[in-house]
Design a protein around this motif. Sequence first.
Motif, PDB file in Angstrom:
ATOM      1  N   ARG A   1      35.978  36.572  38.122  1.00 39.63           N
ATOM      2  CA  ARG A   1      36.868  37.561  37.523  1.00 39.63           C
ATOM      3  C   ARG A   1      37.959  38.001  38.495  1.00 39.63           C
ATOM      4  O   ARG A   1      39.111  38.162  38.119  1.00 39.63           O
ATOM      5  CB  ARG A   1      36.029  38.759  37.082  1.00 39.63           C
ATOM      6  CG  ARG A   1      36.818  39.832  36.385  1.00 39.63           C
ATOM      7  CD  ARG A   1      35.928  41.017  36.055  1.00 39.63           C
ATOM      8  NE  ARG A   1      36.722  42.082  35.471  1.00 39.63           N
ATOM      9  CZ  ARG A   1      36.337  43.336  35.390  1.00 39.63           C
ATOM     10  NH1 ARG A   1      35.159  43.695  35.857  1.00 39.63           N
ATOM     11  NH2 ARG A   1      37.113  44.253  34.862  1.00 39.63           N
TER      12      ARG A   1
ATOM     13  N   ASN B   1      41.810  35.972  41.619  1.00 38.28           N
ATOM     14  CA  ASN B   1      43.211  36.171  41.999  1.00 38.28           C
ATOM     15  C   ASN B   1      43.371  37.292  43.020  1.00 38.28           C
ATOM     16  O   ASN B   1      44.221  37.216  43.895  1.00 38.28           O
ATOM     17  CB  ASN B   1      44.053  36.483  40.769  1.00 38.28           C
ATOM     18  CG  ASN B   1      44.318  35.240  39.956  1.00 38.28           C
ATOM     19  OD1 ASN B   1      44.549  34.175  40.525  1.00 38.28           O
ATOM     20  ND2 ASN B   1      44.248  35.356  38.639  1.00 38.28           N
TER      21      ASN B   1
ATOM     22  N   ILE C   1      48.505  42.353  33.737  1.00 39.90           N
ATOM     23  CA  ILE C   1      47.429  41.500  33.232  1.00 39.90           C
ATOM     24  C   ILE C   1      47.112  41.836  31.783  1.00 39.90           C
ATOM     25  O   ILE C   1      47.321  42.944  31.321  1.00 39.90           O
ATOM     26  CB  ILE C   1      46.114  41.667  34.033  1.00 39.90           C
ATOM     27  CG1 ILE C   1      45.727  43.155  34.118  1.00 39.90           C
ATOM     28  CG2 ILE C   1      46.226  41.040  35.387  1.00 39.90           C
ATOM     29  CD1 ILE C   1      44.286  43.371  34.461  1.00 39.90           C
TER      30      ILE C   1
ATOM     31  N   HIS D   1      43.720  40.694  29.264  1.00 41.18           N
ATOM     32  CA  HIS D   1      42.422  39.999  29.305  1.00 41.18           C
ATOM     33  C   HIS D   1      42.122  39.468  30.700  1.00 41.18           C
ATOM     34  O   HIS D   1      41.703  38.311  30.871  1.00 41.18           O
ATOM     35  CB  HIS D   1      42.407  38.825  28.323  1.00 41.18           C
ATOM     36  CG  HIS D   1      42.440  39.251  26.895  1.00 41.18           C
ATOM     37  ND1 HIS D   1      41.505  40.079  26.360  1.00 41.18           N
ATOM     38  CD2 HIS D   1      43.319  38.982  25.908  1.00 41.18           C
ATOM     39  CE1 HIS D   1      41.783  40.300  25.087  1.00 41.18           C
ATOM     40  NE2 HIS D   1      42.896  39.658  24.795  1.00 41.18           N
ATOM     41  N   ASP D   2      42.404  40.284  31.705  1.00 41.01           N
ATOM     42  CA  ASP D   2      42.133  39.925  33.098  1.00 41.01           C
ATOM     43  C   ASP D   2      42.948  38.727  33.602  1.00 41.01           C
ATOM     44  O   ASP D   2      42.690  38.202  34.679  1.00 41.01           O
ATOM     45  CB  ASP D   2      40.634  39.656  33.327  1.00 41.01           C
ATOM     46  CG  ASP D   2      39.848  40.963  33.422  1.00 41.01           C
ATOM     47  OD1 ASP D   2      40.488  42.034  33.410  1.00 41.01           O
ATOM     48  OD2 ASP D   2      38.619  40.908  33.517  1.00 41.01           O
ATOM     49  N   GLN D   3      43.927  38.276  32.829  1.00 42.79           N
ATOM     50  CA  GLN D   3      44.778  37.164  33.263  1.00 42.79           C
ATOM     51  C   GLN D   3      46.182  37.691  33.548  1.00 42.79           C
ATOM     52  O   GLN D   3      46.689  38.533  32.812  1.00 42.79           O
ATOM     53  CB  GLN D   3      44.876  36.086  32.165  1.00 42.79           C
ATOM     54  CG  GLN D   3      43.550  35.490  31.753  1.00 42.79           C
ATOM     55  CD  GLN D   3      42.908  34.678  32.844  1.00 42.79           C
ATOM     56  OE1 GLN D   3      43.575  33.966  33.584  1.00 42.79           O
ATOM     57  NE2 GLN D   3      41.592  34.810  32.988  1.00 42.79           N
ATOM     58  N   ILE D   4      46.806  37.151  34.584  1.00 44.37           N
ATOM     59  CA  ILE D   4      48.137  37.632  34.939  1.00 44.37           C
ATOM     60  C   ILE D   4      49.160  37.214  33.881  1.00 44.37           C
ATOM     61  O   ILE D   4      49.145  36.093  33.383  1.00 44.37           O
ATOM     62  CB  ILE D   4      48.537  37.096  36.322  1.00 44.37           C
ATOM     63  CG1 ILE D   4      47.651  37.779  37.367  1.00 44.37           C
ATOM     64  CG2 ILE D   4      50.006  37.377  36.618  1.00 44.37           C
ATOM     65  CD1 ILE D   4      47.743  37.215  38.727  1.00 44.37           C
ATOM     66  N   THR D   5      50.020  38.162  33.505  1.00 48.47           N
ATOM     67  CA  THR D   5      51.018  37.892  32.487  1.00 48.47           C
ATOM     68  C   THR D   5      52.357  38.473  32.934  1.00 48.47           C
ATOM     69  O   THR D   5      52.404  39.452  33.657  1.00 48.47           O
ATOM     70  CB  THR D   5      50.569  38.456  31.117  1.00 48.47           C
ATOM     71  OG1 THR D   5      51.607  38.267  30.183  1.00 48.47           O
ATOM     72  CG2 THR D   5      50.259  39.938  31.187  1.00 48.47           C
TER      73      THR D   5
ATOM     74  N   SER E   1      39.269  46.520  36.441  1.00 46.26           N
ATOM     75  CA  SER E   1      40.381  45.595  36.204  1.00 46.26           C
ATOM     76  C   SER E   1      41.659  46.038  36.887  1.00 46.26           C
ATOM     77  O   SER E   1      42.555  45.236  37.107  1.00 46.26           O
ATOM     78  CB  SER E   1      40.648  45.469  34.705  1.00 46.26           C
ATOM     79  OG  SER E   1      39.589  44.819  34.088  1.00 46.26           O
TER      80      SER E   1
ATOM     81  N   ILE F   1      42.901  43.819  39.445  1.00 44.48           N
ATOM     82  CA  ILE F   1      43.603  42.588  39.082  1.00 44.48           C
ATOM     83  C   ILE F   1      45.054  42.919  38.751  1.00 44.48           C
ATOM     84  O   ILE F   1      45.977  42.204  39.148  1.00 44.48           O
ATOM     85  CB  ILE F   1      42.915  41.884  37.897  1.00 44.48           C
ATOM     86  CG1 ILE F   1      41.412  41.775  38.147  1.00 44.48           C
ATOM     87  CG2 ILE F   1      43.503  40.497  37.681  1.00 44.48           C
ATOM     88  CD1 ILE F   1      40.635  41.204  36.991  1.00 44.48           C
TER      89      ILE F   1
END
Lengths: 216, 499
Positions: free
Chosen positions: A205, A208, B204, B206-210, B271, B274
């Motif tokens: 998770r 990064n 981010i 959904h925990d993904q970088i955007t 989160s 992130i």
Amino acid sequence: MSELVSFIMAQHVDINTVFLLLALPFIATLIAGFRQIIGIKSFGIYSPLVLTFAFWATDLKYGVAIFLVIFTTGTIARYILKKVRLLYMPRMAIVLTLISIAVLALITIGGHFQRYGLSSTSILPILIMIVLIEKFISAQVEKGFRTAAFLSLETLSISIAGYFVLSWGAFQRFVLEYPYYVFGLLVIDFLLGKWSGLRLSEYLRFRNVIKHVDVD
Amino acid sequence: MLTLIKKSRAILGMNARNLSYIGPNNTKKAIDLANDKLRSKEVLRAAGIPVPEVYGIIRNRQELENFKWESLPKSFVLKPNRGMGGDGIKIIYGKKNDKWILSEGRTVGVEDFRSHIFNIFDGFYSLFGGEDIAFFEERIKINNSLKPYSFRGIPDIRVIVYNNVPVMAMLRLSTKESGGKANLHQGGIGVGIDIATGITTQAIQHDQITERTPDAKLKLSGIRVPYWKTILEIAIQCQKTSSLGYVGVDIAIDKEKGPVVLEINAHAGLSIQIANLAPLKYRLQKVQGLKIKNEAHAIRVAQDLFGGEIEQEIEEISGKQILGIIEDVSIRRRVDSRTEGSDESTLSKKDKANLQKERAKEYIGLRAKVDTGAGYSSIDKSLARELGYGDVIDEFDAVSKDILQRTGSQEERDTLLRDQFAKWGEGFSNVIIRSSHGVSYRLIIKMDLILSGIKINTPVTVIERSDLKFPVIIGRKSLGHFLVDPSKSLKELSKSAGS
């Protein structure tokens, strides 16, 4: 078999009960380890534990079949009832009614096709699964279907893993041979309780973020 | 491998959060307070921290039966008291023929509310099951500068405070997927914020970088969060007041009121690391045991230790907000408009309804030109009329014309005007303009403006400028709280031209 176990059995305690009570701490520790070290979430410690023993009582394939029927019926019922606005308790009563009918149909069909393991399932494990379903459904409401389905899947996997441990001959012999191992579990539980490192799932998770950490 | 483990020690995981931060620092009593929205609101308000107003509480069936629905304003929010993760919240935007309008555009009646509130009573939305109560609360009106980034819903700012120091912050935006809620687990966007400047870094979902918002495709980095210092101060005050040692404070920015605390969380999520691409445990360890003297010291510590991902800007030194040449401005309507009632009888029913609707909007939003060459700010006459100053303008024109034709000393003329102003109430004055055409009088009105999220009360001259592109000019006398950066608006304009 250890002296302790022989002594207990001499007091007319069923060997099955002795085994299950001695195995329960192990399953509980296993679930705790799954959570703290690996990061598999599940619905608390109680649900996967109880489900493990329900599977043990029904036999895995029948247990999973009953579980899936309950889960699907519950989800569909909730989906339909969402459109008709009802108060919580009566709505849950409708869901439970539909589940009862579905399970009854399943075991009847099982009996018809000579699956006597299914038709002779005792009511207790079925009741346990029905009780659990409320948790699963309210999770769908609170966290959305995706998250809830994922949590349910994780709970199911842990319970299946637990089931295989329970039915593993070597494990059964070990538990009855060395019942004092439960004190060792206490130490492991204590260490797990003090474990403040990242869970395996968190390495993924936060991958990064980890990349961006400067180690000086 | 070794460095991986070493690096991972800087990250705050669930285990460490619960064991090392929530466990020892958040007492059961403090957690109970945080989970009880109404009670925590009360405690915060008593400490002078801004919170949304409560319109009504429904504790049981009897109170529900006796509830006076007509006592509610047109727009409000219905919340379960112990709800978590934004579940069970209904946002009502307006009222139409006894029905309320929801954020999705759907309309609902009293019966729908009743059934929803019964669900709340049954603990359907409270995380720990158990009975709950429902309450009505003021709806936060979204701040102009953040509005484009949020799909419906109100964006909020989450600040983690530990040992009195704001250690990490993120802006949370609602998306179409999240259904107008700013919660990350429902698909909302988390945007990291540089703690020193209040400027967003990366985002981010959904925990993904955007990079951009999924709906409007706007760039998510470089957004300036207005009222940044105030937000940090409020977050620090919330920790003190709630006595949660490790707390996540959620702050929304109201168009008119500025920052307001939505809720405080004893179990703030992870989160945020992130969204900021920064390790939280490292930051927590840095501030642990520091002796923090006061809020200003706490903010300095946070800025020194954790800021600097973005270049320090002049704003940091001067403490002033930076404006571009072209800015959005909101101007407040005249509060005690004398035109009210007088000509209303002549209006048709439809016009009356429209007028009321207009009046409900307290502010008029416009694009203004910032002009450091001008002394006073000025607005166009027709705009001033729209703001409710029509009668004043007419009378002023008549009086000033009359005065100019009179003979007599300047002093006499001034007293005449002053008498006139006294009649209108406070906030009116005039300025004498000498030009090649001779002497003329110009009306000055003190108005409330909101510029870049900051509210100012400033004198504004009323002139005829309907021929010009901008009906509003912001002059030097109104710019005391700001610095002007001509390149800022150019950047913005070229960006909007490019997209």
